[in-house]
Design a protein around this motif. Sequence first.
Motif, PDB file in Angstrom:
ATOM      1  N   ASP A   6      17.376   6.858   3.884  1.00 57.41           N
ATOM      2  CA  ASP A   6      17.597   6.726   5.317  1.00 57.41           C
ATOM      3  C   ASP A   6      17.642   5.256   5.719  1.00 57.41           C
ATOM      4  OD1 ASP A   6      17.561   9.467   5.514  1.00 57.41           O
ATOM      5  OD2 ASP A   6      15.434   9.551   5.999  1.00 57.41           O
ATOM      6  N   GLY A   7      18.066   5.026   6.945  1.00 56.11           N
ATOM      7  CA  GLY A   7      18.139   3.669   7.463  1.00 56.11           C
ATOM      8  C   GLY A   7      16.974   3.364   8.371  1.00 56.11           C
ATOM      9  N   ARG A   8      17.296   2.952   9.605  1.00 60.88           N
ATOM     10  CA  ARG A   8      16.270   2.522  10.559  1.00 60.88           C
ATOM     11  C   ARG A   8      15.240   3.600  10.853  1.00 60.88           C
ATOM     12  NH1 ARG A   8      20.421   0.673  14.949  1.00 60.88           N
ATOM     13  NH2 ARG A   8      19.109   2.004  16.200  1.00 60.88           N
ATOM     14  N   GLU A   9      15.626   4.867  10.764  1.00 60.83           N
ATOM     15  CA  GLU A   9      14.695   5.942  11.100  1.00 60.83           C
ATOM     16  C   GLU A   9      13.506   6.024  10.145  1.00 60.83           C
ATOM     17  OE1 GLU A   9      18.202   7.703   8.857  1.00 60.83           O
ATOM     18  OE2 GLU A   9      17.947   6.380  10.571  1.00 60.83           O
ATOM     19  N   ALA A  10      13.562   5.356   9.017  1.00 55.29           N
ATOM     20  CA  ALA A  10      12.467   5.416   8.050  1.00 55.29           C
ATOM     21  C   ALA A  10      11.343   4.424   8.352  1.00 55.29           C
ATOM     22  CB  ALA A  10      13.008   5.161   6.642  1.00 55.29           C
ATOM     23  N   ILE A  11      11.601   3.420   9.173  1.00 52.99           N
ATOM     24  CA  ILE A  11      10.586   2.389   9.439  1.00 52.99           C
ATOM     25  C   ILE A  11       9.316   2.979  10.063  1.00 52.99           C
ATOM     26  CG2 ILE A  11      10.046   0.384  10.894  1.00 52.99           C
ATOM     27  CD1 ILE A  11      11.732  -0.627   8.742  1.00 52.99           C
ATOM     28  N   ARG A  12       9.465   3.787  11.098  1.00 53.92           N
ATOM     29  CA  ARG A  12       8.269   4.341  11.766  1.00 53.92           C
ATOM     30  C   ARG A  12       7.401   5.162  10.826  1.00 53.92           C
ATOM     31  NH1 ARG A  12       9.466   7.573  16.734  1.00 53.92           N
ATOM     32  NH2 ARG A  12       7.227   7.705  16.828  1.00 53.92           N
ATOM     33  N   PRO A  13       7.964   6.143  10.095  1.00 47.33           N
ATOM     34  CA  PRO A  13       7.100   6.927   9.199  1.00 47.33           C
ATOM     35  C   PRO A  13       6.435   6.077   8.111  1.00 47.33           C
ATOM     36  CG  PRO A  13       9.244   7.978   9.415  1.00 47.33           C
ATOM     37  CD  PRO A  13       9.315   6.689  10.156  1.00 47.33           C
ATOM     38  N   ILE A  14       7.151   5.077   7.600  1.00 46.11           N
ATOM     39  CA  ILE A  14       6.552   4.216   6.578  1.00 46.11           C
ATOM     40  C   ILE A  14       5.417   3.399   7.183  1.00 46.11           C
ATOM     41  CG2 ILE A  14       6.953   2.251   5.034  1.00 46.11           C
ATOM     42  CD1 ILE A  14       9.780   3.341   4.574  1.00 46.11           C
ATOM     43  N   SER A  15       5.612   2.897   8.388  1.00 48.60           N
ATOM     44  CA  SER A  15       4.567   2.122   9.049  1.00 48.60           C
ATOM     45  C   SER A  15       3.351   2.997   9.367  1.00 48.60           C
ATOM     46  CB  SER A  15       5.108   1.476  10.329  1.00 48.60           C
ATOM     47  OG  SER A  15       4.139   0.665  10.922  1.00 48.60           O
ATOM     48  N   ILE A  16       3.597   4.232   9.769  1.00 49.99           N
ATOM     49  CA  ILE A  16       2.497   5.171  10.036  1.00 49.99           C
ATOM     50  C   ILE A  16       1.740   5.469   8.739  1.00 49.99           C
ATOM     51  CG2 ILE A  16       1.962   7.571  10.669  1.00 49.99           C
ATOM     52  CD1 ILE A  16       4.278   7.295  12.766  1.00 49.99           C
ATOM     53  N   LEU A  17       2.475   5.701   7.651  1.00 51.66           N
ATOM     54  CA  LEU A  17       1.839   5.934   6.357  1.00 51.66           C
ATOM     55  C   LEU A  17       0.989   4.733   5.954  1.00 51.66           C
ATOM     56  CD1 LEU A  17       1.435   7.547   3.736  1.00 51.66           C
ATOM     57  CD2 LEU A  17       3.572   6.509   2.896  1.00 51.66           C
ATOM     58  N   TYR A  18       1.532   3.547   6.131  1.00 53.19           N
ATOM     59  CA  TYR A  18       0.798   2.316   5.822  1.00 53.19           C
ATOM     60  C   TYR A  18      -0.503   2.252   6.638  1.00 53.19           C
ATOM     61  CZ  TYR A  18      -0.325  -2.645   5.792  1.00 53.19           C
ATOM     62  OH  TYR A  18      -0.970  -3.844   5.691  1.00 53.19           O
ATOM     63  N   SER A  19      -0.402   2.541   7.932  1.00 57.39           N
ATOM     64  CA  SER A  19      -1.586   2.509   8.801  1.00 57.39           C
ATOM     65  C   SER A  19      -2.626   3.534   8.373  1.00 57.39           C
ATOM     66  CB  SER A  19      -1.191   2.758  10.258  1.00 57.39           C
ATOM     67  OG  SER A  19      -0.388   1.712  10.731  1.00 57.39           O
ATOM     68  N   LEU A  20      -2.178   4.744   8.022  1.00 58.56           N
ATOM     69  CA  LEU A  20      -3.103   5.787   7.589  1.00 58.56           C
ATOM     70  C   LEU A  20      -3.798   5.403   6.286  1.00 58.56           C
ATOM     71  CD1 LEU A  20      -1.015   8.988   8.404  1.00 58.56           C
ATOM     72  CD2 LEU A  20      -3.085   8.192   9.575  1.00 58.56           C
ATOM     73  N   LEU A  21      -3.054   4.832   5.362  1.00 62.59           N
ATOM     74  CA  LEU A  21      -3.651   4.402   4.096  1.00 62.59           C
ATOM     75  C   LEU A  21      -4.666   3.294   4.329  1.00 62.59           C
ATOM     76  CD1 LEU A  21      -0.533   4.442   1.757  1.00 62.59           C
ATOM     77  CD2 LEU A  21      -2.507   5.976   1.660  1.00 62.59           C
ATOM     78  N   ASN A  22      -4.348   2.380   5.227  1.00 61.45           N
ATOM     79  CA  ASN A  22      -5.283   1.278   5.526  1.00 61.45           C
ATOM     80  C   ASN A  22      -6.488   1.768   6.311  1.00 61.45           C
ATOM     81  OD1 ASN A  22      -4.100  -0.785   4.137  1.00 61.45           O
ATOM     82  ND2 ASN A  22      -2.856  -1.452   5.840  1.00 61.45           N
ATOM     83  N   ALA A  23      -6.307   2.785   7.162  1.00 63.81           N
ATOM     84  CA  ALA A  23      -7.422   3.328   7.939  1.00 63.81           C
ATOM     85  C   ALA A  23      -8.428   3.995   7.011  1.00 63.81           C
ATOM     86  CB  ALA A  23      -6.924   4.318   8.981  1.00 63.81           C
ATOM     87  N   GLY A  24      -7.938   4.524   5.899  1.00 71.24           N
ATOM     88  CA  GLY A  24      -8.817   5.174   4.933  1.00 71.24           C
ATOM     89  C   GLY A  24      -9.390   4.187   3.941  1.00 71.24           C
TER      90      GLY A  24
END
Length: 170
Positions: free
Chosen positions: A147-165
């Motif tokens: 995917d293109g631009r639409e993938a940025i948000r889910p990747i950023s959310i995944l990054y945040s969730l991994l860092n929150a844990g």
Amino acid sequence: ESELQIEVASRRTLRLPKASREFAALLASALYEHPDKQVWARPIPHSAAVDVVLRLWDQQWPKLRRSFKFCTLTTKDRSIDDLRFDLQLTPSSGSNARLRFTSLSNDVEAVSISDVAWLEPLLDDLDEPLERPLRSFLRQIGTEILDGREAIRPISILYSLLNAGNAHVE
């Protein structure tokens, strides 16, 4: 004999001013919350708009960067046929230039930021690209994404969730 001296600025000293960070938040929201739309924006006063656009572009993984099209200081849509621009900057609001964009475009001035959870890591990375592991995470995960631009948000959310844990992401 003359001597040439070159002073190289550290990336650490190149933080975004507050107005530029706010402009970056609006651009990122418009681009990544509405990935199917073209985005146009007038630079806000006292922002280094081109610097912000280049920082956003540099943040993307290589495949997305190759497909991301942007233009600065235009008064009409530069898209032609199948070559659609993702982002176009128009002259500042003090300009008398008349804008000619299609109704399918997304005006940054009309964008409201709905969710800062995914946005904060991106903005922090724009401020300190060498200090934040998000950029390498985007490039690592992004290479596997079709995917293109639409993938940025889910990747950023995944990054945040991994860092929150308290997971160490590199």
